[in-house]
Design a protein around this motif. Sequence first.
Motif, PDB file in Angstrom:
ATOM      1  N   LEU A  48       0.839  -1.202   0.000  1.00 50.45           N
ATOM      2  CA  LEU A  48       0.000   0.000   0.000  1.00 50.45           C
ATOM      3  C   LEU A  48       0.873   1.252   0.000  1.00 50.45           C
ATOM      4  O   LEU A  48       0.630   2.194  -0.756  1.00 50.45           O
ATOM      5  CB  LEU A  48      -0.925  -0.011   1.223  1.00 50.45           C
ATOM      6  CG  LEU A  48      -1.808   1.226   1.390  1.00 50.45           C
ATOM      7  CD1 LEU A  48      -2.774   1.355   0.220  1.00 50.45           C
ATOM      8  CD2 LEU A  48      -2.573   1.181   2.696  1.00 50.45           C
ATOM      9  N   ALA A  49       1.930   1.225   0.839  1.00 51.86           N
ATOM     10  CA  ALA A  49       2.830   2.382   0.907  1.00 51.86           C
ATOM     11  C   ALA A  49       3.485   2.623  -0.449  1.00 51.86           C
ATOM     12  O   ALA A  49       3.574   3.761  -0.918  1.00 51.86           O
ATOM     13  CB  ALA A  49       3.897   2.150   1.972  1.00 51.86           C
ATOM     14  N   ARG A  50       3.942   1.540  -1.088  1.00 50.76           N
ATOM     15  CA  ARG A  50       4.579   1.678  -2.398  1.00 50.76           C
ATOM     16  C   ARG A  50       3.604   2.267  -3.413  1.00 50.76           C
ATOM     17  O   ARG A  50       3.941   3.162  -4.181  1.00 50.76           O
ATOM     18  CB  ARG A  50       5.092   0.308  -2.869  1.00 50.76           C
ATOM     19  CG  ARG A  50       5.657   0.295  -4.272  1.00 50.76           C
ATOM     20  CD  ARG A  50       6.815   1.273  -4.434  1.00 50.76           C
ATOM     21  NE  ARG A  50       7.230   1.439  -5.824  1.00 50.76           N
ATOM     22  CZ  ARG A  50       7.664   2.590  -6.340  1.00 50.76           C
ATOM     23  NH1 ARG A  50       7.723   3.688  -5.603  1.00 50.76           N
ATOM     24  NH2 ARG A  50       8.029   2.658  -7.584  1.00 50.76           N
ATOM     25  N   GLN A  51       2.361   1.752  -3.399  1.00 51.74           N
ATOM     26  CA  GLN A  51       1.376   2.246  -4.361  1.00 51.74           C
ATOM     27  C   GLN A  51       1.050   3.713  -4.100  1.00 51.74           C
ATOM     28  O   GLN A  51       0.862   4.489  -5.029  1.00 51.74           O
ATOM     29  CB  GLN A  51       0.097   1.400  -4.331  1.00 51.74           C
ATOM     30  CG  GLN A  51       0.264  -0.012  -4.894  1.00 51.74           C
ATOM     31  CD  GLN A  51       0.570  -0.047  -6.385  1.00 51.74           C
ATOM     32  OE1 GLN A  51       0.798   0.975  -7.005  1.00 51.74           O
ATOM     33  NE2 GLN A  51       0.609  -1.241  -6.956  1.00 51.74           N
ATOM     34  N   LEU A  52       1.003   4.103  -2.811  1.00 46.66           N
ATOM     35  CA  LEU A  52       0.728   5.507  -2.509  1.00 46.66           C
ATOM     36  C   LEU A  52       1.873   6.383  -3.009  1.00 46.66           C
ATOM     37  O   LEU A  52       1.654   7.457  -3.574  1.00 46.66           O
ATOM     38  CB  LEU A  52       0.522   5.700  -1.006  1.00 46.66           C
ATOM     39  CG  LEU A  52      -0.811   5.155  -0.473  1.00 46.66           C
ATOM     40  CD1 LEU A  52      -0.876   5.297   1.039  1.00 46.66           C
ATOM     41  CD2 LEU A  52      -1.989   5.884  -1.107  1.00 46.66           C
ATOM     42  N   LEU A  53       3.121   5.896  -2.825  1.00 46.97           N
ATOM     43  CA  LEU A  53       4.265   6.679  -3.303  1.00 46.97           C
ATOM     44  C   LEU A  53       4.233   6.793  -4.831  1.00 46.97           C
ATOM     45  O   LEU A  53       4.508   7.861  -5.384  1.00 46.97           O
ATOM     46  CB  LEU A  53       5.579   6.023  -2.860  1.00 46.97           C
ATOM     47  CG  LEU A  53       5.924   6.224  -1.381  1.00 46.97           C
ATOM     48  CD1 LEU A  53       7.164   5.426  -1.008  1.00 46.97           C
ATOM     49  CD2 LEU A  53       6.152   7.699  -1.088  1.00 46.97           C
ATOM     50  N   ILE A  54       3.889   5.692  -5.511  1.00 41.95           N
ATOM     51  CA  ILE A  54       3.766   5.743  -6.974  1.00 41.95           C
ATOM     52  C   ILE A  54       2.693   6.764  -7.348  1.00 41.95           C
ATOM     53  O   ILE A  54       2.866   7.580  -8.250  1.00 41.95           O
ATOM     54  CB  ILE A  54       3.413   4.349  -7.549  1.00 41.95           C
ATOM     55  CG1 ILE A  54       4.620   3.436  -7.468  1.00 41.95           C
ATOM     56  CG2 ILE A  54       2.934   4.454  -8.994  1.00 41.95           C
ATOM     57  CD1 ILE A  54       4.343   2.004  -7.881  1.00 41.95           C
ATOM     58  N   GLY A  55       1.577   6.727  -6.606  1.00 41.64           N
ATOM     59  CA  GLY A  55       0.501   7.677  -6.862  1.00 41.64           C
ATOM     60  C   GLY A  55       0.978   9.107  -6.715  1.00 41.64           C
ATOM     61  O   GLY A  55       0.664   9.968  -7.539  1.00 41.64           O
TER      62      GLY A  55
END
Lengths: 363, 401
Positions: A48-55
């Motif tokens: 989730l953290a990775r996806q938020l950073l990508i976002g």
Amino acid sequence: MATMRPRAIRTVPWRLLGQIAVVIFCLLFLAIPFVEMVKAMIADPQLLARQLLIGVTNGAYIALIALGYTLVYGIVELINFAHGDLYMLGAFFSLSLIGTFSLTTDTPWSIRAPILIVVLIATMAFTAGVNMLVDRWAYRRLRGIGSRMASLISAIGISFVFQNLGLLWGYLRFPFMHGVMGSNAVAPKSFPALLPSVNLFAGTGVRFGAKDLIVVGVSVVLLIGLYLFVSKTRLGKAMRATAQDRDAAALMGIDVNRTISLAFVLGGALAGASGMLVGLYNGTAVFDMGFTAGLRSFTAAVLGGIGNIVGAMLGGLLIGIISALSDQYISTKWTNAVVFGILVIILVFRPTGLLGDDTVQKA
Amino acid sequence: MKRASLLIVLVMLASMMAACGSLAAVGGGTTIKIVSSLPRTGSSKGQSDSIVNAIKQRLEEAQYKACDGKITLSYEDMDDATAAAGKWDAAQEASNANKAAGDADVMVYLGTFNSGAAKISIPILNQAGLVMISPANTYPGLTKPGKGEADEPAKYYPNGTHNYARVVPADDLQGAAAARWAQSLGAKSVYVLDDTELYGKGVADVFDATAKELGLDVKAHDGIDGKASDYRALAAKIVAAAPDMVYYGGITQNNAGQLLKDIRAEGFTGKFMGPDGIYESAFVEAAGADAEGVYATFGGVPADKLEGAAAKWYADYKAKYNAEPEVYAVYGYEAANVAVNAINTVCKKDRAAILGAVMGTKDFKGILGTWSFDANGDTSLTAMSGAQVKGGKFEFVQPIK
């Protein structure tokens, strides 16, 4: 009687009914999938953290392109449809320069960094110049005739001209460009991986590369710079005055045409900067990349409230994060539907966008 | 506006080319026209150039004559791609098919390259009773019942008779071969992606199904937006699923290069495999250094590994055009070969007779060996090959059983 009928129609609370319909729709169809999504998010917090950073990073570059739309719209109320394609030309121009300087992943940083900055400045100057000339030759002539539609349609025309220029650009085979355009004119062009991809969060199980930081950093700096320029400087004041009332601004001694030109120069420079940055960040450039990127960014500008600089940034971030989460937890093929669905829902509740101001709309 | 004027220029160019084509056919009694419709603009041009070369090679060997000189052959090379799209375009393909259908001299339609384009032209040509031979379409549903959608292939043949044949093996073979190869390369789990086009989704679906039958762990099957700016979020999802291999069913022109770059940038170190849609230099260029080690499957065997009549063809081609033929060139030659053979057999200018002769091809001694068309119009040949990117270009690795 004839005068009474429109009043009677107006008393039907369409907007309220629309809002109620949207709420019922969301409760009926989206509640259960949403609970499932939240469960999946909690199950793997690192992902989730990775996806938020990508976002956030994707949002930052979407916002960078969106700034160009919002800036020009804020001053002349023209949706500059050619902006996305100007961004593509920026990517091609910078790629040509990168080829000319024969930068590769082996070039040492002491040489690579200054050249990249030179390329960035040259690209910004190139796209700023192109945008200014287009304004002078196309939009300015149409500005006096009182129809905003004429400028809008010519912006779409310019967008096609740019796209075909990008197509022709692929045929350039100058030996000094060291073959960066590849052997096939219309195929996607590959950028060398010039930005460092070191993971800054190494060891935490979350990936956030140095190049992600660069993209976010450059976007934030340009956003703040633009905000300060518009709100604090004399030229910025002139721009705001022109935006509010062109005739009154002219009466106060502001050169309206020059001020509008300035907006196009700034918008063009932003397109060039984002073209080069996104080219380096994503790694490929293709002649029709401006269309999708432009559509996403324009959506971001509308979502945040078109004409509002902070709104563009907020809209970009929202779209970036929503897309990343949708790719992960729903499915990539639904992402466009999700993004535009959310746009519809937000516009139902806030027709002027999240930070849009009713008084800015002069229509 | 820009598009319209571009179209006018293209139409003018096409008619000029058509005029040149018919000049070549002056003399002789009856004239039969063979047309091809291939993506002559855009990044598939490398492939279509060598197909057209091979077609011309076959016709020149016949000296543009058939039936002992009683029939003169002429050839027109049509483009089904537009510069604005950068790849095949539905409207352009429809207009090519209509043009061919309306021209009483046209007896054979060679093409298309993309299966999605064939879907458009088959019904148009079917109603005109014109035979179509494809050197490159691999989507199973175009010919085979039960391999595609429920209403396929019947919906492509409104008048009931099959008028379409292909000299390449279809993707129900390619997708299955790819899955078997993936297993033999040591992959235990795969992540399947497709570009949501007819061809890409078709081959990915077969790969997916075969992989499951073989006992591979299919982590997920996602469709990608071929026009997206990046695939970073999808890449993170793939890395989190930790498959041994990513299989992409689709074509280079739907952003395969960007997809691979993003997957690698997210730290995926496993294998990447695709079908013949990425088996081309345009893919290697778009993906840059990340293309190294990518696997691709394709129908048949590479030109320089051919034997017998095909080896002679390969030598002749190289001597004539001074270039390596791309993978579909040999099929371009074979398609023209079947067409010329059918015209020689019936020896008259009659669409129905030629259609019958082509579809009834049995034990044909072509350059690919001795083969037949089955009732659906599929070739009896089933050879499949695997290739890998080594040192910046695709190299043949092994035939796949």
